[in-house]
Design a protein around this motif. Structure first.
Motif, short mmCIF file in Angstrom:
data_model
loop_
_atom_site.label_atom_id
_atom_site.label_comp_id
_atom_site.label_asym_id
_atom_site.label_seq_id
_atom_site.Cartn_x
_atom_site.Cartn_y
_atom_site.Cartn_z
N GLY A 1 -42.00 27.39 -8.97
CA GLY A 1 -43.14 28.22 -8.61
C GLY A 1 -43.01 29.62 -9.17
O GLY A 1 -42.29 29.87 -10.15
N LEU A 2 -43.70 30.55 -8.55
CA LEU A 2 -43.64 31.95 -8.92
C LEU A 2 -43.04 32.75 -7.78
O LEU A 2 -43.25 32.42 -6.60
N PRO A 3 -42.29 33.80 -8.08
CA PRO A 3 -41.76 34.64 -7.00
C PRO A 3 -42.89 35.45 -6.39
O PRO A 3 -44.01 35.50 -6.94
N PRO A 4 -42.65 36.12 -5.28
CA PRO A 4 -43.67 37.03 -4.73
C PRO A 4 -44.09 38.03 -5.80
O PRO A 4 -43.28 38.46 -6.64
N PHE B 1 -43.79 31.50 -1.45
CA PHE B 1 -42.52 30.85 -1.14
C PHE B 1 -41.70 30.51 -2.38
O PHE B 1 -40.63 29.91 -2.27
N GLY B 2 -42.15 30.86 -3.57
CA GLY B 2 -41.39 30.59 -4.79
C GLY B 2 -40.08 31.36 -4.78
O GLY B 2 -40.07 32.58 -4.66
N GLY B 3 -38.96 30.65 -4.90
CA GLY B 3 -37.66 31.30 -4.89
C GLY B 3 -37.18 31.71 -3.51
O GLY B 3 -36.15 32.37 -3.38
N SER B 4 -37.89 31.32 -2.46
CA SER B 4 -37.60 31.78 -1.11
C SER B 4 -36.40 31.06 -0.51
O SER B 4 -35.95 30.02 -0.99
N VAL B 5 -35.92 31.62 0.60
CA VAL B 5 -34.83 30.98 1.34
C VAL B 5 -35.31 29.63 1.87
O VAL B 5 -34.57 28.64 1.82
N TRP B 6 -36.55 29.58 2.38
CA TRP B 6 -37.04 28.31 2.90
C TRP B 6 -37.07 27.24 1.81
O TRP B 6 -36.65 26.10 2.03
N GLN B 7 -37.55 27.58 0.64
CA GLN B 7 -37.59 26.62 -0.46
C GLN B 7 -36.20 26.10 -0.77
O GLN B 7 -36.00 24.92 -1.03
N ASP B 8 -35.21 26.98 -0.68
CA ASP B 8 -33.84 26.60 -1.00
C ASP B 8 -33.25 25.68 0.07
O ASP B 8 -32.75 24.59 -0.23
N ILE B 9 -33.29 26.11 1.32
CA ILE B 9 -32.60 25.34 2.36
C ILE B 9 -33.32 24.05 2.71
O ILE B 9 -32.71 23.14 3.28
N ASN C 1 -32.15 39.49 -6.69
CA ASN C 1 -32.47 38.11 -6.31
C ASN C 1 -32.56 37.28 -7.58
O ASN C 1 -33.55 37.33 -8.30
N GLY C 2 -31.48 36.53 -7.86
CA GLY C 2 -31.43 35.72 -9.07
C GLY C 2 -32.46 34.61 -9.08
O GLY C 2 -32.94 34.21 -10.15
N ARG C 3 -32.81 34.09 -7.91
CA ARG C 3 -33.81 33.01 -7.84
C ARG C 3 -35.18 33.53 -8.28
O ARG C 3 -35.88 32.88 -9.06
N TYR C 4 -35.56 34.69 -7.80
CA TYR C 4 -36.82 35.29 -8.23
C TYR C 4 -36.80 35.54 -9.74
O TYR C 4 -37.79 35.27 -10.45
N THR C 5 -35.68 36.09 -10.23
CA THR C 5 -35.60 36.48 -11.64
C THR C 5 -35.61 35.25 -12.55
O THR C 5 -36.13 35.31 -13.67
N PHE C 6 -35.05 34.15 -12.09
CA PHE C 6 -35.10 32.91 -12.85
C PHE C 6 -36.54 32.46 -13.05
O PHE C 6 -36.93 32.03 -14.14
N LEU C 7 -37.35 32.58 -12.01
CA LEU C 7 -38.75 32.14 -12.09
C LEU C 7 -39.61 33.07 -12.92
O LEU C 7 -40.56 32.63 -13.58
#
Length: 760
Positions: A619-622, A604-612, A477-483
């Motif tokens: 934020g921070l990932p889980p 919700f950091g990096g989540s699908v909901w945050q994206d769409i 999950n690149g979004r999580y890793t970015f955060l």
């Protein structure tokens, strides 16, 4: 007629013309690297030597910017973990002894830039290359997987690249007769112009059949076999994988290899018979770096030196120079070291399979000397260890100043429209049906695939007598890793580990493919180092070894890198595949109790909901505690109370519940108040270490008691109904509506895609 004689730059000529200008910069070498080569040789390099060093010292082949950090995998591996591996980091692929005389090898590798330049051949030869890595261990390849990343679904770049990549993966793998048992496809703006095509292969062998890459035994012959060597792929994966793309780079067609899956299929069978006949001392596949890589690596790993005569290399192009022959990345080729008394038998087996084979050299007693001749002239004379090892860079890294600002933006707006949100989630490019992609792959060829379609992990039978099998998953999950790069890598490990565990298998080993931007960017190097430490420390906490991996740098266009994307694969063992837990329920009169294992938080950091919802990446990932993952795996292993199990990851409980009931005609009466006081959070949070299980009503109490005893948070969230409707208090949603929204997204973007039947 005879071919015109090629005029080579010889070692003698190099000594006589020390001031001759050479195009080292065009070949990707820095000034100091060129001077280091001159120092090693004591003279300027010949054209062939310059070509070989430039290929082997490329980022893709030498790992020169990552080696200093990759050592951490070894530093964190205990003796107990290492003992689980028959072959590990540094070999073509990791090999695990899974008991009963059976061993499994697996590896994942990138073919990113070639797939952008020429999508079909780039992806196809990516599959071919990873399959040969598995073959080189003495194994029969038995399955492939793929991890894909593209730009937004509606981007022109995606429309150009995705269809070709998918056809390439399917075309090559299907022709080889290898089932594609799973993978992942992600769409994000960060991958425009830099798609990621990571291919994974699994192979099986008996413990005693393990082969390694080394050239030992003075007088042993070096045999090149497989396809002929041509001009295709010169500087392909080695150069394309070590450069940053600029506009127009998609036209670098000559640098992309051309694959022939039918030639590789024959090569597989030929190799297996050669192994069975016991005529191979050492073996290496020819992938990135071609013959330059194979000969230098075999010689460097041996106890002597090597002499090679390029006049004996079977060619398919006329007037090839020594540099071209050595650097060519023509596909479907292998290099073996064979004792003289076994050469005739080796050639007989190759002839049986109609595979070209030629003795091109021999092992010598001149330690650490690789001598290469062409048309009677010495064109390369160098220590193979200096070619194989390459330079080591400790590039500067620094935590980005912008990260604090990103991480502190923790507020995420939610919605009161539960039904609308759920429909939007399942239809999003992140969560929608991938049937358009996966239906182009053969998932069940060879007859040993137990689980593949929509499954958490691919499950394969590897021993038809004992029914022993493996489960394999690869996640990122690149979004999580970015955060948070450290936590992002841990989350990728946790998800792959959990995906294997929910089948009932025991996770035993890890592989990886680390996709990042330019190592010359201090932000990127910090992300890389953090991800390596997160993965290594996480594997140590779970007590499973990292068996090997791949690094892909320079995944960026201009100054803009991709999201840091560490793909993590986990291999699990299941003693009897007939007991594997399914991910979904099937139609019937049985009533199931739905139970959520694990704690749900407002994450919700990096989540699908945050994206769409267009709220930006912040934020921070889980946060994951891997001890919780280990407890879940122990709970799921060998359980006879569970009817189905599905991990929770992207999309949270809403997606897991939808996928568990998809195609079953079942609905459910739900009460999510025990999960979280906020219904939106209960449904769409992406907290880690969670699994949704379904048990028959009479076993619900047992399942709950076992979870409590194991220290796992547990909540009964509902029970199934036969009405095809999900009931949440006063809110209800039809499974058919969700299924139609889920199935329609990709067909709407690709004219030739057909919306699949949701019940398939």
């Amino acid at each position: 007629m005879t071919a015109a004689r090629v005029v080579n730059d010889t070692v003698e000529n190099a000594k006589a013309t020390p001031d001759q200008a050479q195009p080292y910069a065009e070949l990707g070498l820095k000034d100091d690297e060129y001077q280091k080569i001159v120092g090693i040789l004591g003279r300027r390099p010949t054209d062939a030597e310059l070509s070989v060093y430039s290929v082997m010292w490329s980022e893709h082949c030498s790992y020169k910017s990552s080696k200093v950090h990759l050592r951490y995998f070894g530093e964190t591996m205990t003796e107990e973990m290492a003992a689980k591996l028959l072959a590990g980091i540094g070999e073509n692929a990791g090999v695990v002894d899974i008991g009963g005389g059976d061993a499994v090898t697996f590896r994942v590798e990138s073919h990113n830039h070639p797939s952008f330049v020429e999508p079909y051949q780039g992806a196809a030869t990516g599959v071919g290359g990873i399959v040969r890595d598995i073959m080189a261990m003495g194994a029969r390849p038995i399955a492939v997987m793929d991890q894909l990343r593209f730009g937004p679904l509606d981007a022109e770049d995606t429309k150009r690249v995705l269809p070709g990549v998918v056809r390439g993966i399917g075309g090559y793998g299907n022709c080889l007769g290898l089932p594609n048992i799973g993978g992942e496809t992600v769409f994000d703006e960060a991958y425009i112009g830099n798609p990621l095509v990571n291919a994974l292969c699994v192979g099986t062998l008996k413990v005693e059949d393990l082969h390694l890459a080394f050239a030992s035994g003075t007088g042993n012959k070096v045999i090149l076999f497989g396809s002929r060597t041509g001009l295709d792929g010169i500087g392909g994966v080695s150069v394309l994988g070590s450069a940053t793309f600029e506009e127009g780079e998609e036209r670098k067609l000559p640098a992309v290899q051309v694959g022939d899956p039918f030639a590789e299929k024959v090569l597989i069978e030929c190799c297996l018979e050669l192994y069975h006949a016991g005529v191979v001392v050492g073996i290496q596949d020819l992938g990135g770096g071609g013959l330059a890589c194979a000969t230098s690596e075999l010689a460097a790993a041996g106890d002597g030196g090597m002499r090679v005569d390029l006049d004996h290399v079977p060619l398919r192009a006329e007037n090839m120079t020594a540099a071209e022959i050595l650097a060519s990345e023509s596909q479907e080729r292998m290099c073996a070291v064979v004792a003289p008394e076994n050469v005739d038998r080796f050639m007989e087996i190759c002839a049986k399979w109609d595979v070209n084979a030629a003795v091109i050299g021999e092992v010598t007693d001149e330690a650490d000397r690789l001598a290469v001749y062409h048309q009677g002239e010495l064109v390369l004379d160098a220590p193979p260890s200096t070619i194989d090892e390459g330079p080591v860079y400790n590039r500067p890294f620094e935590r980005p100043q912008w990260l604090d600002g990103v991480q502190t933006k923790t507020e995420v707006e939610k919605s009161d429209d539960i039904v609308g949100t759920w429909l939007k989630m399942v239809a999003s490019p992140q969560l929608c049906s991938r049937d358009f992609i996966t239906q182009q792959y053969d998932r069940y060829v060879r007859g040993n695939t137990v689980q593949a379609k929509y499954a958490n992990s691919g499950v394969l039978r590897i021993n038809e007598e004992s029914n022993r099998g493996v489960a394999v998953s690869a996640d990122a999950n690149g979004r999580y890793t970015f955060l948070d790069p450290n936590m992002g890598a841990r989350l990728a490990l946790a998800e792959a580990y959990r995906n294997v565990a929910v089948t009932g298998a025991t996770p035993v080993a890890v592989t990886n493919c680390l996709n990042f931007g330019s190592p010359e960017n201090t932000d990127v190097m910090w992300q890389f180092r953090e991800a390596v430490h997160g993965l290594a420390d996480g594997a140590a906490e779970l007590a499973i070894p990292v068996s090997g991996g791949n690094v892909s740098f320079y995944n960026q266009t201009g100054d803009t890198p991709i999201l840091p994307t560490p793909v993590v694969g986990v291999l699990g063992v299941i003693e009897d595949v007939s007991t594997a837990l399914p991910h979904a329920l099937t139609a019937g009169d049985e009533e199931y109790t739905l139970i959520l294992l694990g704690e749900t938080k407002d994450e919700f950091g990096g989540s699908v909901w945050q994206d769409i919802s267009g709220q930006g990446l912040a934020g921070l990932p889980p946060q994951v505690d891997l001890a919780n993952e280990a407890r879940l795996a122990e709970y799921l292993h060998g359980s006879d109370t569970i009817s189905a199990a599905h991990d929770l990851s992207e999309g949270g409980l809403s997606q897991a519940l939808f996928e568990m009931l998809l195609g079953s005609d079942l609905g459910a009466q739900l009460d999510l108040s025990p999960v979280h006081e906020d219904l939106f959070t209960a449904l769409f949070s992406e907290s880690a270490s969670r699994v949704l299980i379904a048990v028959t009503r009479d076993r619900a109490d047992i399942a709950v008691e076992r979870a409590v005893s194991a220290g796992i948070p547990v909540a009964v969230v509902g029970s199934t109904l036969n009405d095809g409707t999900l009931h949440l208090g006063d809110t209800s949603i039809e499974m058919d509506d969700l299924a139609q929204a889920w199935a329609a997204t990709m067909p709407s973007h690709f004219d030739h895609a057909t919306a699949p039947n949701s019940a398939v």
